[in-house]
Structures are given as C-alpha cells and as structure tokens.
Scaffold this motif. Structure first.
Motif, PDB file in Angstrom:
ATOM      1  N   UNK A 146       0.849  -1.159   0.050  1.00 20.18           N
ATOM      2  CA  UNK A 146       0.093  -0.030  -0.061  1.00 20.18           C
ATOM      3  C   UNK A 146       0.820   1.343  -0.093  1.00 20.18           C
ATOM      4  N   UNK A 147       0.665   2.274  -0.584  1.00 24.86           N
ATOM      5  CA  UNK A 147       1.423   3.374  -1.022  1.00 24.86           C
ATOM      6  C   UNK A 147       0.254   4.769  -0.618  1.00 24.86           C
ATOM      7  N   UNK A 148       1.065   5.667  -0.018  1.00 30.63           N
ATOM      8  CA  UNK A 148       0.685   6.908   0.306  1.00 30.63           C
ATOM      9  C   UNK A 148       1.420   8.013  -0.442  1.00 30.63           C
ATOM     10  N   UNK A 149       0.735   9.116  -0.621  1.00 27.71           N
ATOM     11  CA  UNK A 149       1.492  10.131  -1.543  1.00 27.71           C
ATOM     12  C   UNK A 149       1.104  11.389  -0.931  1.00 27.71           C
ATOM     13  N   UNK A 150       2.184  12.338  -0.954  1.00 30.29           N
ATOM     14  CA  UNK A 150       1.722  13.816  -0.690  1.00 30.29           C
ATOM     15  C   UNK A 150       1.011  14.365  -1.887  1.00 30.29           C
ATOM     16  N   UNK A 151       0.055  15.065  -1.710  1.00 32.61           N
ATOM     17  CA  UNK A 151      -0.897  15.520  -2.889  1.00 32.61           C
ATOM     18  C   UNK A 151      -0.076  16.494  -3.606  1.00 32.61           C
ATOM     19  N   UNK A 152       1.031  17.018  -3.406  1.00 32.84           N
ATOM     20  CA  UNK A 152       1.708  17.738  -4.181  1.00 32.84           C
ATOM     21  C   UNK A 152       2.632  16.895  -5.265  1.00 32.84           C
ATOM     22  N   UNK A 153       2.748  15.541  -5.155  1.00 29.77           N
ATOM     23  CA  UNK A 153       3.391  14.798  -5.942  1.00 29.77           C
ATOM     24  C   UNK A 153       2.481  13.705  -6.819  1.00 29.77           C
ATOM     25  N   UNK A 154       1.308  13.549  -5.990  1.00 31.81           N
ATOM     26  CA  UNK A 154       0.384  12.486  -6.433  1.00 31.81           C
ATOM     27  C   UNK A 154       0.211  12.580  -7.901  1.00 31.81           C
ATOM     28  N   UNK A 155       0.232  11.685  -8.670  1.00 29.13           N
ATOM     29  CA  UNK A 155       0.228  11.466 -10.042  1.00 29.13           C
ATOM     30  C   UNK A 155       1.359  11.815 -11.034  1.00 29.13           C
ATOM     31  N   UNK A 156       2.521  12.105 -10.239  1.00 23.20           N
ATOM     32  CA  UNK A 156       3.763  12.362 -10.770  1.00 23.20           C
ATOM     33  C   UNK A 156       4.850  11.514 -10.216  1.00 23.20           C
ATOM     34  N   UNK A 182      10.311   2.537   9.363  1.00 21.03           N
ATOM     35  CA  UNK A 182      10.058   2.120  10.773  1.00 21.03           C
ATOM     36  C   UNK A 182       9.981   0.433  10.697  1.00 21.03           C
ATOM     37  N   UNK A 183      10.543  -0.342  11.216  1.00 24.87           N
ATOM     38  CA  UNK A 183      10.482  -1.641  10.681  1.00 24.87           C
ATOM     39  C   UNK A 183       9.583  -2.381  11.746  1.00 24.87           C
ATOM     40  N   UNK A 184       8.943  -3.350  11.249  1.00 29.19           N
ATOM     41  CA  UNK A 184       7.639  -3.865  11.919  1.00 29.19           C
ATOM     42  C   UNK A 184       6.742  -2.800  12.448  1.00 29.19           C
ATOM     43  N   UNK A 185       6.349  -1.939  11.550  1.00 28.84           N
ATOM     44  CA  UNK A 185       5.431  -0.791  11.975  1.00 28.84           C
ATOM     45  C   UNK A 185       4.120  -1.158  12.178  1.00 28.84           C
ATOM     46  N   UNK A 186       3.549  -2.257  11.473  1.00 27.53           N
ATOM     47  CA  UNK A 186       2.287  -2.456  11.394  1.00 27.53           C
ATOM     48  C   UNK A 186       1.746  -1.589  10.253  1.00 27.53           C
ATOM     49  N   UNK A 187       0.597  -2.208   9.834  1.00 27.40           N
ATOM     50  CA  UNK A 187      -0.065  -1.365   8.515  1.00 27.40           C
ATOM     51  C   UNK A 187      -0.949  -0.228   9.224  1.00 27.40           C
ATOM     52  N   UNK A 188      -1.469  -0.225  10.416  1.00 25.08           N
ATOM     53  CA  UNK A 188      -2.220   0.819  10.800  1.00 25.08           C
ATOM     54  C   UNK A 188      -1.500   2.005  11.103  1.00 25.08           C
ATOM     55  N   UNK A 189      -0.206   1.793  11.745  1.00 21.04           N
ATOM     56  CA  UNK A 189       0.504   2.985  12.059  1.00 21.04           C
ATOM     57  C   UNK A 189       1.258   3.513  10.812  1.00 21.04           C
ATOM     58  N   UNK A 190       1.386   2.850   9.783  1.00 25.71           N
ATOM     59  CA  UNK A 190       1.979   3.232   8.629  1.00 25.71           C
ATOM     60  C   UNK A 190       0.752   4.030   7.842  1.00 25.71           C
ATOM     61  N   UNK A 191      -0.326   3.492   7.728  1.00 22.43           N
ATOM     62  CA  UNK A 191      -1.483   4.495   7.048  1.00 22.43           C
ATOM     63  C   UNK A 191      -1.765   5.743   7.748  1.00 22.43           C
ATOM     64  N   UNK A 192      -1.532   5.596   9.015  1.00 21.45           N
ATOM     65  CA  UNK A 192      -2.201   6.742  10.039  1.00 21.45           C
ATOM     66  C   UNK A 192      -1.027   7.790   9.964  1.00 21.45           C
ATOM     67  N   UNK A 236       7.584  12.847  10.329  1.00 24.35           N
ATOM     68  CA  UNK A 236       8.863  12.265  10.304  1.00 24.35           C
ATOM     69  C   UNK A 236       8.995  11.721  11.660  1.00 24.35           C
ATOM     70  N   UNK A 237       8.446  12.248  12.673  1.00 27.82           N
ATOM     71  CA  UNK A 237       8.624  11.273  14.084  1.00 27.82           C
ATOM     72  C   UNK A 237       8.327   9.946  14.013  1.00 27.82           C
ATOM     73  N   UNK A 238       7.572   9.645  13.015  1.00 22.93           N
ATOM     74  CA  UNK A 238       7.273   8.233  13.009  1.00 22.93           C
ATOM     75  C   UNK A 238       8.437   7.071  12.823  1.00 22.93           C
ATOM     76  N   UNK A 239       9.252   7.551  12.268  1.00 22.39           N
ATOM     77  CA  UNK A 239      10.450   6.893  11.775  1.00 22.39           C
ATOM     78  C   UNK A 239      11.603   6.884  12.497  1.00 22.39           C
ATOM     79  N   UNK A 240      12.170   5.683  12.684  1.00 22.55           N
ATOM     80  CA  UNK A 240      13.280   5.443  13.667  1.00 22.55           C
ATOM     81  C   UNK A 240      14.818   5.284  12.920  1.00 22.55           C
ATOM     82  N   UNK A 241      14.583   5.081  11.676  1.00 23.69           N
ATOM     83  CA  UNK A 241      15.926   4.978  10.732  1.00 23.69           C
ATOM     84  C   UNK A 241      15.812   5.875   9.723  1.00 23.69           C
TER      85      UNK A 241
END
Length: 130
Positions: free
Chosen positions: A57-67, A99-109, A114-119
């Motif tokens: 599953x992918x997620x995009x900033x609206x400024x880059x979506x479609x590009x 973020x390893x072993x993040x779980x899909x819910x945390x990733x989608x939300x 930037x604070x979500x990511x540990x590496x």
C-alpha cells in the motif's frame, strides 16, 4: 536496527525525470513502513511518499500525486521512487526513512510524520532547474 542506503538523485530540467532508490538492510521484517522525505533549504522536512512493505500500500503527498510513483522489490529490500514531470519546487535533499515492524495501521495513519520513523538514510540531493 535498520540501515538505509540511498542512491540516485542529481539534476534535471523541469518536466524531466529522476529515480531514487533506497536499500533496507540489517534487521528485516515483512511489514515495514518505508518513506521518502525531502527538505529544501530553510524549510521543514516534509513527507513525499510512503509504502507499507507487507502489502505494498502506498501513500503520497498531494503535491506529488500522479507524478511520483513508489515501487518495492521485497526480494532486494529496495524501495524505488520514480519522479516524473519534475518541478523546481521538487528540489531538495531527499531522505529515505523506515520504521521496521511498523504495522499497517501505524503506517497508514502516520506515514506523513517524520517522528514516526526511527531509521534514516543520509540523503541524496535533487535539483530541478526551470
């Protein structure tokens, strides 16, 4: 702990294309949240796009979506960002994050934060001229 190695980037004319790659190594799980962030001089770091490696599953900033388009090679633990129709405002330092072993819910939300990511990778420069 994961290690991230970025490649690609460089310079392009407006309307052109560039490709960024990020290899995830170290402790690997099936479900990781991986993302690209960018930071222009004097601006805050912003999320560009993210992918949950378990299901793609992918997620995009609206400024880059479609590009911009994210893809994943799970066998090689590599995330690739294809950037098309580039604009000067796409310029900046691009960072790979995970973020390893993040779980899909945390990733989608929380993929946009930037604070979500540990590496983090060291970054690769993208410069788009008009």
């Amino acid at each position: 702990q994961a290690q991230l190695t970025e490649s690609g980037g460089g310079s392009a004319q407006a309307g052109g294309s560039l490709t960024l790659s990020c290899v995830l190594s170290g402790t690997i799980y099936r479900g990781n949240c991986m993302a690209w962030f960018r930071q222009a001089p004097g601006k805050e770091r912003e999320a560009v796009a993210a992918i949950y490696t378990f299901n793609g599953l992918t997620y995009y900033n609206t400024t880059v979506e479609g590009r911009f388009f994210l893809s994943l090679d799970n066998a090689e633990n590599t995330m690739t960002l294809q950037m098309n129709s580039l604009k000067p405002e796409d310029s900046g330092m691009y960072y790979c994050a995970a973020l390893v072993a993040s779980g899909g819910g945390r990733c989608s939300r929380w993929w946009w934060s930037a604070g979500t990511f540990s590496d983090w990778g060291r970054g690769t420069q993208v410069t788009v001229s008009s």
